[in-house]
Design a protein around this motif. Sequence first.
Motif: not given
Length: 1365
Positions: A115-121, A164-167, A781
């Motif tokens: 989880s990076q920004c966490g919005f998709c998590t 997910c746009r971060c990981t 996201m």
Amino acid sequence: MEATPEGGSLVFTVNGVRFEVPEIDPSTTLLEFLRSRTRFKSVKLGCGEGGCGACVVLLSKYDPMLEQVESFTVSSCLTLLCSINGCSVTTSEGIGNSKDGFHPIHQRFSGFHASQCGFCTPGMCMSLFSALVNAEKKKQPQAPHGFSKLTVSEAEKAITGNLCRCTGYRPIADACKSFAANVDLEDLGINSFWKRGESEEVKVSRLPTYDPKDHICSYSDLKDGYKSLTRLNSKQCSWFSPISINELQDLLHSDLVKDSGKTKLVVGNTGNAYYKETVEYDKYIDLRYIPELSAIRKDNSGIEFGAALSISKVISFLKSENDSNPISDGDLVFMNMANHMEKIATGFIRNSASLGGNLVMAQRKYFPSDIGTLLLAVDSSVIVLTGQKHERITMEEFLYRPPLDTNGILISVHIPFFEPTRVGDSVQTTSKLSFETYRAAPRPLGNALPYLNAAFLADFSQNKSGIVVNKVRLSFGAYGTYHAMRARKVEDYLAGQTLTGLVLDEAIKLVKVAVVSGEGTAHAAYRSSLAVGFLFEFLNSLNTIDSSESCGSFEDSNKSLLGGAAKGNNDRNNGSIQHPELLSSAKQVVESSKDNYPVGEPIKKFGAAIQASGEAVFVDDIPPPPDCLYGAFIYSTKPLARVKGISFNSNKLPTGVAAVISAKDIPSKGENIGTQSMFGAESLFAGEVAMCAGDLIAFVIGDTQKHANLAAKMAIVEYDTEGLDPPILTVEEAVERSSFFDVPPFLYPAKVGDFSKGMAEADHRILTAEIKLGSQYYFYMETQSALAIPDEDNCMVVYSSCQCPEFTHIAIAKCLGIPENNVRVITRRVGGGFGGKALKAMPVATACALAAHTLRRPVKTYLDRKTDMIIAGGRHPIKITYDVGYKSDGKITALHLDILINAGIKADISPVMPNSITGALKKYNWGALSFNFKVCKTNHSSKSAMRAPGEVQGSYIAEAILEHVASSLSMEPDLVRNKNLHTYESLKLFYGDAAGDLVEYTLPSIWDKVATSSRFLARIENIERFNHSNVWRKRGISRVPVVNEVFVRGAPGKVSILWDGSIVVEVGGIDLGQGLWTKVKQVTAYALSSIQCEGTKDLFERIRVVQSDTLSLVQGGFTAGSTTSESSCAAVRLCCDILVERLAPLKKTLQDQMGSVEWDALIVQAHYQSVNLAANSFFVPDLSSVKYLTQGAAVSEVEINILTGETTILRSDIVYDCGQSMNPAVDLGQIEGAFVQGLGFFMLEEYLTNENGLVVADSTWTYKIPTIDTIPKQFNVEVLNTGHNQKRVLSSKASGEPPLLLAASVHCATRAAIKEARKQLKSWGAVEGIDTTFVLDVPATMPTVKRLCGLDTVETYLKYLPSRD
Ligand SMILES: Cc1cc2nc3c(=O)[nH]c(=O)nc-3n(C[C@H](O)[C@H](O)[C@H](O)COP(=O)(O)OP(=O)(O)OC[C@H]3O[C@@H](n4cnc5c(N)ncnc54)[C@H](O)[C@@H]3O)c2cc1C
Ligand code: FES
Ligand code: FES
């Protein structure tokens, strides 16, 4: 309607909490209800159209027929609340949370750094959770303790529909796989549970325990309450759930419905994701409770599926039909249909999307359906009810009828059983059936509409002369036609034919005529060529199906027919190439250093578990204050036009609208300012003239976000262009009309060497070659959001999801005409920024502040995805013209570039672009380098910083030029790269001081290291062999270096120690998911530990970094350019040094008195003795270390499918120098995430605009970011710990952006593979499309790759075959 009992409440539970809703607007979605009427905020709105998975929840309901509870995921953004009566809803905070304890899913997401920004998590977690729940239902022995019955492949597939746009997905895949019974823990990546080399038992013991009994949610018992909610009334609206056809008919003909005109039949409501109806229906009729529509009946003729059955149910039934052993040809039809249907949308859509809904959309609105195509090929029929009339008609008749009227009902679909041709009563023994389906889409596993789909059913036999086609049905769809259609002329032609090259040739000619896209369809020729490719592949497969049983004559005939094709076409029929569908392996090498403990440790991201449970608060999760209003933007759809007025369809304002705010509402002391950058202020709203499509015209304020959004959509803007110049829409027009932004001299890059001299030294020259690069959308996201709350004394508090609160603050103050100390901007976390929430977040926050100021009420906004995509601007499109001179050995002697940057209408950060482009372009020694940059002002929305702005283009330009030189010399590009890599001396010449000391130039060793670790040379040989023996697939490999200049800026920090010894930290930098807070915590713990007292070992856990507040900590600056983490760390280190210095005397005194000193005791004493325990600082990098170089290299190997243009990334290996990484896990996450975002830029993402410059790729339907099925199948990353960088903050180096540049390796590998395809084409006698100096556009999408491989490859091949013999 007598049969309909009146009224009733909607009853359901959410996370065990019972809700009874007596009245609700039936258009309310589950997501709207959860987010606005409950405390459960973990369901996030990422798209509102079923395309991202951020809103996924688990729905459990009791099936009275089966007497069991079934649980499945659905997208809550599409699910209508009224349709969940009697259900129980589970969200991520329902399976675990910070109060009751986290679920092992949350813990493992956190521990695997997923989880990076966490919005998709939270959505990811629910997709996995559902897979775990359903795995337990498998009739299989229990999995070993701590694991699920889930397999590794099922675990990965569970999240194929979640974006997910971060990981970059790899860590998410690991977290999911960690639950699988068949996982090899050794294969799982870096995590905070165990260290490499620890034993299997230790690893298992360290994983957060999972026990299906404890961790599967229990269904809240609503069995008794579970029944159709026959009717739910609200003030004006009703929801009906008839339970029989008669009841439905009565209802449809009742006065209640007949005259209303606003009635909608509904099943899963997923159709709304595509058609986004703005009609406000007042009656909804739910079709799911009518037995005929939900039944599956099987008889001798086939299977009848009720139209309201979900696609998932149809799939599982079709699959269950294959349980028989041995599987007959007829069973294979069902199996292949099911396999194809699994690529429709995503699991959480298929669970509620109905078979009938899909077909009605195809029939009525020409939706590019897959199901229609499949059913057409298998001779299906349907039952429709129109008026009182039940009719059974063929699928073809159904599709081609006039659109079903709104009261027409599709009752069921019949799929016949199949047997090979019969002669009399007996099946012809030599006759066989083959059924294959095809689909070419940007994402192999789904959630992407196809460019074309096809399904072919053939009855064929074999005789002495070869394969004879007895009968065939060929169906094609989704290629830009109204309906799926059968290619009857081809069918008729093939029937009775023996397959020969000539027959194939003729069939292909006929297909080309049959499959022609409608006017205006994008990639029409590509779609026709797909039809050819698929038919070729299918007919070819008939030859190979039975080769094991075949007699000599068969083989002979096979040979004479297709020769190498059968051998070379390694498709799934002969099974010689089976790539794993998803990530198959990954390796991460990280070295952590103990020197500065806990700095250097791969500590998990601060707050990851609350992100996973969905408790982490994003701006839109902040409960709206009383009287809160909501805003939505009205933007221009014209590039340059006077705005004469805004009106709505009716004379009165639309429902719920309170005001329309525009430039006229700016207070007299304020200014029309929405953005503040280092280059000045920019306007918030268009003035009299809108300057570009996407320019903000007004902000509609409504009582709910839904009302505001609807009103903004309904707004009619009257434009007038009289007397205005035509807009400037291309860089060429900008040049013609001298429309440029100035680049301040200090930002204009310096040339290197003497270009003319370099050119004179060259043996060869390429002149005026061109490259064009397009834009890219951020696709964070969380879309732009803000909440403005008026405060006493003319003050304004604004919560903004932004990367630069300080500048947002300034823009708001200027716009409102109030002093800056009247404004406070607060940012806690940002759901992904990637540069898009730097300047582009400011007008959003400012508009809220202006509306709040004007209306004296809180105003919030959360942009819908479409608006966000239209106004975002994105990456800069660039046109490059170059002259390059080079020696015969590939050494480049001079390069000149003319670069036109399309900056759009406002300067934004565009003046820095020339410098950024050259910063990365200079990675090679060009001999002499000169350039001429023009930053063009055009009537497009202003382009802004997007992760690695300018740098990714600069780095790519360098690669494209090298490839061009290599092609023209017929040399391998890698040799040319080698020739032109910098020596340390040339590096210094090109980069000056930024080059650092000799030891800091690590690229040469990285270059070799990545070759060794990826077995580069050996694989080149393998690829040659592969390409030699495969006709329809070609592979390419490429190694690409990156040297990139980054800049360190000043940053503030503040560290305070509280009475209990816990610590609060404030920094200027914002945590966008990049782990800034985690690194800051590590440095704080490290720096404070230097006080050397007892109890500082666990300081890390006692530190909290708090939200950024522009009044509490000033001069926060920008979080951008990859270096904010290190400067924020440097700032807190300074603060800690001050605190340690202040505490040292007291510590010494206490130590003298007591021998040893505990941290807690020291702090209590310090408070008593009035030691100042809050320290502020501002880090200023010293001049010699303001700039430095980041370095890395990647090797990527791809395989292209010549028939479809599909590129599969087989493997990527990255080595990246992070200096002495402060947190290798965080840096690794940045490297992988950036690389995958770069993949999107190079391979997938087309941010298209129309002729007015209005973005038309404005949804998840049209804009495709990478998903887990498009990342490399093997993904290896080494975070190199060089530690030579004493001038850097704790010797660390930036990792946020530069690795994105490495994704060019995939593009270059694709080019290499295409080159092979073109060589082959040449060997077949083609004269066009064979030169090796072709330009491969960015992104290298399927149509682009296919075009370069030849749209008529099959035809060329067939022509070549006879001549070869
Ligand atoms: C993200 C996403 C991706 C998708 N990708 C694909 C894809 O790749 N390929 C593909 O083929 N499809 C795809 N779809 C389409 C999907 O299959 C349909 O949206 C779905 O099947 C519609 O079913 P529903 O029950 O949700 O229909 P609803 O939305 O409830 O209804 C759709 C329309 O059909 C009418 N209707 C529904 N059932 C009946 C009936 N029995 N009789 C009369 N009228 C009826 C409704 O009144 C409404 O007008 C995708 C959908 C989404 C959301
Ligand atoms: S918000 Fe529902 S799928 Fe994107
Ligand atoms: S962590 Fe997945 S979108 Fe940010």
